[in-house]
Design a protein around this motif. Sequence first.
Motif, PDB file in Angstrom:
ATOM      1  N   GLU A   2     -60.161  -4.144 -36.962  1.00  0.00           N
ATOM      2  CA  GLU A   2     -60.553  -2.920 -36.259  1.00  0.00           C
ATOM      3  C   GLU A   2     -62.029  -2.971 -35.868  1.00  0.00           C
ATOM      4  O   GLU A   2     -62.400  -2.545 -34.779  1.00  0.00           O
ATOM      5  N   LEU A   3     -62.878  -3.473 -36.761  1.00  0.00           N
ATOM      6  CA  LEU A   3     -64.301  -3.603 -36.434  1.00  0.00           C
ATOM      7  C   LEU A   3     -64.512  -4.568 -35.272  1.00  0.00           C
ATOM      8  O   LEU A   3     -65.377  -4.347 -34.415  1.00  0.00           O
ATOM      9  N   VAL A   4     -63.708  -5.622 -35.212  1.00  0.00           N
ATOM     10  CA  VAL A   4     -63.783  -6.563 -34.086  1.00  0.00           C
ATOM     11  C   VAL A   4     -63.363  -5.871 -32.799  1.00  0.00           C
ATOM     12  O   VAL A   4     -64.052  -5.962 -31.776  1.00  0.00           O
ATOM     13  N   SER A   5     -62.254  -5.121 -32.835  1.00  0.00           N
ATOM     14  CA  SER A   5     -61.773  -4.445 -31.621  1.00  0.00           C
ATOM     15  C   SER A   5     -62.716  -3.325 -31.182  1.00  0.00           C
ATOM     16  O   SER A   5     -62.784  -3.007 -29.999  1.00  0.00           O
ATOM     17  N   GLU A   6     -63.469  -2.735 -32.126  1.00  0.00           N
ATOM     18  CA  GLU A   6     -64.460  -1.708 -31.795  1.00  0.00           C
ATOM     19  C   GLU A   6     -65.768  -2.325 -31.281  1.00  0.00           C
ATOM     20  O   GLU A   6     -66.668  -1.607 -30.863  1.00  0.00           O
ATOM     21  N   GLY A   7     -65.882  -3.660 -31.346  1.00  0.00           N
ATOM     22  CA  GLY A   7     -67.086  -4.344 -30.887  1.00  0.00           C
ATOM     23  C   GLY A   7     -68.239  -4.312 -31.883  1.00  0.00           C
ATOM     24  O   GLY A   7     -69.366  -4.645 -31.537  1.00  0.00           O
ATOM     25  N   LYS A   8     -67.970  -3.933 -33.133  1.00  0.00           N
ATOM     26  CA  LYS A   8     -69.028  -3.858 -34.147  1.00  0.00           C
ATOM     27  C   LYS A   8     -69.228  -5.183 -34.867  1.00  0.00           C
ATOM     28  O   LYS A   8     -70.261  -5.407 -35.481  1.00  0.00           O
ATOM     29  N   LEU A   9     -68.214  -6.045 -34.832  1.00  0.00           N
ATOM     30  CA  LEU A   9     -68.294  -7.398 -35.387  1.00  0.00           C
ATOM     31  C   LEU A   9     -67.673  -8.367 -34.399  1.00  0.00           C
ATOM     32  O   LEU A   9     -66.808  -7.984 -33.610  1.00  0.00           O
ATOM     33  N   THR A  10     -68.084  -9.619 -34.482  1.00  0.00           N
ATOM     34  CA  THR A  10     -67.425 -10.660 -33.695  1.00  0.00           C
ATOM     35  C   THR A  10     -66.374 -11.327 -34.573  1.00  0.00           C
ATOM     36  O   THR A  10     -66.414 -11.209 -35.804  1.00  0.00           O
ATOM     37  N   ARG A  11     -65.436 -12.012 -33.950  1.00  0.00           N
ATOM     38  CA  ARG A  11     -64.358 -12.663 -34.706  1.00  0.00           C
ATOM     39  C   ARG A  11     -64.890 -13.662 -35.730  1.00  0.00           C
ATOM     40  O   ARG A  11     -64.272 -13.891 -36.749  1.00  0.00           O
ATOM     41  N   ASP A  12     -66.036 -14.271 -35.442  1.00  0.00           N
ATOM     42  CA  ASP A  12     -66.582 -15.271 -36.360  1.00  0.00           C
ATOM     43  C   ASP A  12     -67.578 -14.684 -37.371  1.00  0.00           C
ATOM     44  O   ASP A  12     -68.264 -15.411 -38.075  1.00  0.00           O
ATOM     45  N   ALA A  13     -67.651 -13.363 -37.483  1.00  0.00           N
ATOM     46  CA  ALA A  13     -68.578 -12.712 -38.415  1.00  0.00           C
ATOM     47  C   ALA A  13     -68.245 -13.061 -39.867  1.00  0.00           C
ATOM     48  O   ALA A  13     -69.132 -13.190 -40.701  1.00  0.00           O
ATOM     49  N   PHE A  14     -66.975 -13.179 -40.186  1.00  0.00           N
ATOM     50  CA  PHE A  14     -66.518 -13.581 -41.508  1.00  0.00           C
ATOM     51  C   PHE A  14     -65.582 -14.772 -41.320  1.00  0.00           C
ATOM     52  O   PHE A  14     -64.727 -14.748 -40.445  1.00  0.00           O
ATOM     53  N   ALA A  15     -65.739 -15.787 -42.141  1.00  0.00           N
ATOM     54  CA  ALA A  15     -64.794 -16.898 -42.128  1.00  0.00           C
ATOM     55  C   ALA A  15     -63.578 -16.453 -42.927  1.00  0.00           C
ATOM     56  O   ALA A  15     -63.706 -15.914 -44.023  1.00  0.00           O
ATOM     57  N   ARG A  16     -62.397 -16.636 -42.376  1.00  0.00           N
ATOM     58  CA  ARG A  16     -61.182 -16.230 -43.064  1.00  0.00           C
ATOM     59  C   ARG A  16     -60.600 -17.420 -43.819  1.00  0.00           C
ATOM     60  O   ARG A  16     -60.589 -18.537 -43.316  1.00  0.00           O
ATOM     61  N   ARG A  17     -60.132 -17.157 -45.043  1.00  0.00           N
ATOM     62  CA  ARG A  17     -59.602 -18.222 -45.869  1.00  0.00           C
ATOM     63  C   ARG A  17     -58.330 -17.736 -46.568  1.00  0.00           C
ATOM     64  O   ARG A  17     -58.346 -16.720 -47.249  1.00  0.00           O
ATOM     65  N   LEU A  18     -57.236 -18.467 -46.383  1.00  0.00           N
ATOM     66  CA  LEU A  18     -55.959 -18.123 -47.013  1.00  0.00           C
ATOM     67  C   LEU A  18     -55.926 -18.676 -48.428  1.00  0.00           C
ATOM     68  O   LEU A  18     -56.240 -19.845 -48.644  1.00  0.00           O
ATOM     69  N   ILE A  19     -55.588 -17.829 -49.379  1.00  0.00           N
ATOM     70  CA  ILE A  19     -55.483 -18.246 -50.764  1.00  0.00           C
ATOM     71  C   ILE A  19     -54.003 -18.231 -51.153  1.00  0.00           C
ATOM     72  O   ILE A  19     -53.353 -17.190 -51.068  1.00  0.00           O
ATOM     73  N   LYS A  20     -53.491 -19.369 -51.548  1.00  0.00           N
ATOM     74  CA  LYS A  20     -52.092 -19.464 -51.962  1.00  0.00           C
ATOM     75  C   LYS A  20     -52.006 -19.359 -53.463  1.00  0.00           C
ATOM     76  O   LYS A  20     -52.679 -20.065 -54.192  1.00  0.00           O
ATOM     77  N   LYS A  21     -51.163 -18.442 -53.929  1.00  0.00           N
ATOM     78  CA  LYS A  21     -50.965 -18.268 -55.366  1.00  0.00           C
ATOM     79  C   LYS A  21     -49.704 -19.011 -55.805  1.00  0.00           C
ATOM     80  O   LYS A  21     -48.684 -18.937 -55.147  1.00  0.00           O
ATOM     81  N   ASP A  22     -49.812 -19.711 -56.909  1.00  0.00           N
ATOM     82  CA  ASP A  22     -48.631 -20.348 -57.494  1.00  0.00           C
ATOM     83  C   ASP A  22     -48.065 -19.404 -58.539  1.00  0.00           C
ATOM     84  O   ASP A  22     -48.774 -18.956 -59.437  1.00  0.00           O
TER      85      ASP A  22
END
Length: 88
Positions: free
Chosen positions: A67-87
């Motif tokens: 939502e912050l990206v779509s509002e123009g308050k952050l860019t897509r690269d503002a936070f690096a996204r990381r998937l955490i897989k749980k066993d």
Amino acid sequence: MKKSSLFKFVNPTYIEIQKPLYFCDDLTRPKKEVKRALLEIREEHGKCYLNFSTGTDSIFLYRCFTELVSEGKLTRDAFARRLIKKDN
């Protein structure tokens, strides 16, 4: 960068919340506060990781981020996204 009043960053792996968390009648308030916190963290620390485990809390956090990206308050690269897989 501006100093955070909500968080005390003790070290890179430990953050203390400086203000109390509470319940309120405004159902949109938690989302507003999470979005504000994301902006504050980004402003103080620059690029950070947004961990995504597919749990309810990370889905909510990621929704606030998009939502912050779509509002123009952050860019897509503002936070690096990381998937955490749980066993299990």
